[in-house]
Write an enzyme that holds these catalytic residues in place. Sequence first.
Site, PDB file in Angstrom:
ATOM      1  CG  HIS A 179     -11.269  -2.515 -17.900  1.00  0.00           C
ATOM      2  ND1 HIS A 179     -12.132  -3.138 -17.221  1.00  0.00           N
ATOM      3  CD2 HIS A 179     -10.071  -3.253 -17.452  1.00  0.00           C
ATOM      4  CE1 HIS A 179     -11.865  -4.100 -16.415  1.00  0.00           C
ATOM      5  NE2 HIS A 179     -10.338  -4.004 -16.415  1.00  0.00           N
ATOM      6  CG  ASN A 229     -10.784  -5.196 -13.081  1.00  0.00           C
ATOM      7  OD1 ASN A 229     -11.837  -5.429 -13.856  1.00  0.00           O
ATOM      8  ND2 ASN A 229      -9.426  -5.253 -13.246  1.00  0.00           N
ATOM      9  CB  CYS A 253     -10.154  -6.655 -18.360  1.00  0.00           C
ATOM     10  SG  CYS A 253      -9.977  -7.349 -16.920  1.00  0.00           S
TER      11      CYS A 253
HETATM   12  N1  COA Z   1      -3.317  -2.770   1.468  1.00  0.00           N
HETATM   13  C1  COA Z   1      -1.963  -2.166   1.697  1.00  0.00           C
HETATM   14  N2  COA Z   1      -0.833  -2.258   1.350  1.00  0.00           N
HETATM   15  C2  COA Z   1      -0.944  -3.099   0.289  1.00  0.00           C
HETATM   16  C3  COA Z   1      -2.024  -3.605  -0.647  1.00  0.00           C
HETATM   17  C4  COA Z   1      -3.165  -3.452   0.228  1.00  0.00           C
HETATM   18  N3  COA Z   1      -4.278  -3.944  -0.232  1.00  0.00           N
HETATM   19  N4  COA Z   1      -1.410  -4.163  -1.623  1.00  0.00           N
HETATM   20  C5  COA Z   1      -0.085  -4.058  -1.699  1.00  0.00           C
HETATM   21  N5  COA Z   1       0.458  -3.115  -0.693  1.00  0.00           N
HETATM   22  C6  COA Z   1       1.506  -2.767  -0.402  1.00  0.00           C
HETATM   23  C7  COA Z   1       2.660  -3.618  -1.054  1.00  0.00           C
HETATM   24  O1  COA Z   1       2.775  -4.614  -0.238  1.00  0.00           O
HETATM   25  C8  COA Z   1       3.808  -2.655  -1.054  1.00  0.00           C
HETATM   26  O2  COA Z   1       4.397  -2.589   0.169  1.00  0.00           O
HETATM   27  P1  COA Z   1       5.964  -2.486   0.462  1.00  0.00           P
HETATM   28  O3  COA Z   1       6.102  -1.210  -0.331  1.00  0.00           O
HETATM   29  O4  COA Z   1       6.145  -2.707   1.862  1.00  0.00           O
HETATM   30  O5  COA Z   1       6.489  -3.655  -0.744  1.00  0.00           O
HETATM   31  C9  COA Z   1       3.194  -1.204  -0.904  1.00  0.00           C
HETATM   32  O6  COA Z   1       1.410  -1.442  -0.644  1.00  0.00           O
HETATM   33  C10 COA Z   1       3.182  -0.486  -2.522  1.00  0.00           C
HETATM   34  O7  COA Z   1       2.771  -1.615  -3.572  1.00  0.00           O
HETATM   35  P2  COA Z   1       2.632  -1.109  -4.893  1.00  0.00           P
HETATM   36  O8  COA Z   1       2.424  -2.390  -5.612  1.00  0.00           O
HETATM   37  O9  COA Z   1       3.811  -0.253  -5.092  1.00  0.00           O
HETATM   38  O10 COA Z   1       1.319  -0.333  -5.187  1.00  0.00           O
HETATM   39  P3  COA Z   1       0.938   0.502  -6.393  1.00  0.00           P
HETATM   40  O11 COA Z   1       1.013   2.218  -6.045  1.00  0.00           O
HETATM   41  O12 COA Z   1       1.602   0.010  -7.556  1.00  0.00           O
HETATM   42  O13 COA Z   1      -0.553   0.122  -6.416  1.00  0.00           O
HETATM   43  C11 COA Z   1      -1.968  -1.543  -7.441  1.00  0.00           C
HETATM   44  C12 COA Z   1      -0.896  -1.356  -6.457  1.00  0.00           C
HETATM   45  C13 COA Z   1      -2.300  -3.023  -7.584  1.00  0.00           C
HETATM   46  C14 COA Z   1      -3.233  -0.904  -6.996  1.00  0.00           C
HETATM   47  C15 COA Z   1      -1.539  -0.958  -8.805  1.00  0.00           C
HETATM   48  O14 COA Z   1      -0.209  -1.390  -8.933  1.00  0.00           O
HETATM   49  C16 COA Z   1      -2.502  -1.279 -10.129  1.00  0.00           C
HETATM   50  O15 COA Z   1      -3.681  -0.826  -9.979  1.00  0.00           O
HETATM   51  N6  COA Z   1      -2.021  -1.877 -10.910  1.00  0.00           N
HETATM   52  C17 COA Z   1      -2.854  -2.363 -12.227  1.00  0.00           C
HETATM   53  C18 COA Z   1      -3.807  -3.428 -11.815  1.00  0.00           C
HETATM   54  C19 COA Z   1      -4.696  -3.657 -12.845  1.00  0.00           C
HETATM   55  O16 COA Z   1      -5.361  -2.732 -12.979  1.00  0.00           O
HETATM   56  N7  COA Z   1      -5.104  -4.860 -13.022  1.00  0.00           N
HETATM   57  C20 COA Z   1      -6.225  -5.403 -13.686  1.00  0.00           C
HETATM   58  C21 COA Z   1      -5.817  -5.124 -15.058  1.00  0.00           C
HETATM   59  S1  COA Z   1      -7.307  -5.622 -16.162  1.00  0.00           S
END
Ligand code: COA
Length: 330
Positions: A257, A287, A116
């Site tokens: 980004h 993204n 990215c």
């Molecule tokens: N829909 C519903 N629930 C979902 C889900 C979806 N699409 N994806 C994950 N969950 C669930 C998980 O399973 C978890 O459930 P649990 O508590 O029963 O285990 C719960 O939601 C919380 O997940 P969590 O990982 O704590 O969520 P979060 O608040 O950290 O958000 C992201 C997840 C991926 C949105 C966030 O971590 C993020 O944006 N990270 C950076 C990713 C990124 O930018 N990557 C690219 C880099 S260039």
Amino acid sequence: MSSRSTVILGTGSYAPERIVTNDDLAHMVETSDEWIRTRTGIRERRIAAPTETTSDMAVHAARNALADAGVAAQDIDLLIVATLTPDMPMPATACLVQPKLGVPTTAACFDVAAACSGFVYALDTACAMVGSGRYRKALVIGVEKLSAVIDWQDRTTCVLFGDGAGAVVVGASDQPDCGLLGTKLGTFGDGADLLYISHGGSLFPSTPESIVARNHCIRMKGKEVFKLAVRAMDEAARDILEQHHVRADQISLVIPHQANLRIIEAISEYLELPMERFFVNVDRYGNTSAASIPIALDEARRAGRIKPGDLTLLVAFGAGLTYGSALIRW
Ligand code: COA
């Protein structure tokens, strides 16, 4: 820094026609529009047609950038494509884009792999090569067909990504203190296991079993990536501002980004710069990795949000974990 100023002469972008909404995804995996919007800010993303390639999208964005710059493809002597989804492992996607665009056979054509952060890395490379005086005009393209490497059964990743392309034309200028003023690139290689595609390379070539297990798809430890992303982008932004003795409030527009609205809001808070100074289109594209900054840059220019004399800050992070920032005066 380079011996001559290097300026962006034109920008262009391209988004595939098909829009996939959060509700569409809720029919495929257990998720909801509400979850995706509140956790990421994403409402929809563009997905390329099965026959539409990364190089096809690159060509569309590049043509728009060349037209905007008033530069002919024949005048390009350097073509760099930033992508993590090349048409194929070999040759480089830049080599496939070259004949489609009509860029001369005397042009240097290669890809940059920095996920990215790829566009900022490629822009820095192009500006250094043009600034040295050895190249005259460069085309820098950030493009992704992430839909080809998404695990459509994994709700933790498939809701985040989209396809698209953005491009800029870079040339030299005699005017001092304009164009790309500087960059800050860096890498947290210890975080390589936080965001990766494990199979399909030389370490783990694809096997029938790895395909069934979808190991050729993106895997991510989202929470850890989130934390490092905020830290890396904040540092990359601060470092370059310090280097150039620029205060955050002198930046008229930050083009971050577009991974997650919450990450952008955190950077806005850390830099004490209001969200109005940040360009955001993650709601419409998700993204798009290396394509995200050049698409946003093109949309910002077309929306009249960048004026002559303005200072713009690009700031990126991605798998690697790589990060980078670039300071541009228009
Ligand atoms: N829909 C519903 N629930 C979902 C889900 C979806 N699409 N994806 C994950 N969950 C669930 C998980 O399973 C978890 O459930 P649990 O508590 O029963 O285990 C719960 O939601 C919380 O997940 P969590 O990982 O704590 O969520 P979060 O608040 O950290 O958000 C992201 C997840 C991926 C949105 C966030 O971590 C993020 O944006 N990270 C950076 C990713 C990124 O930018 N990557 C690219 C880099 S260039």
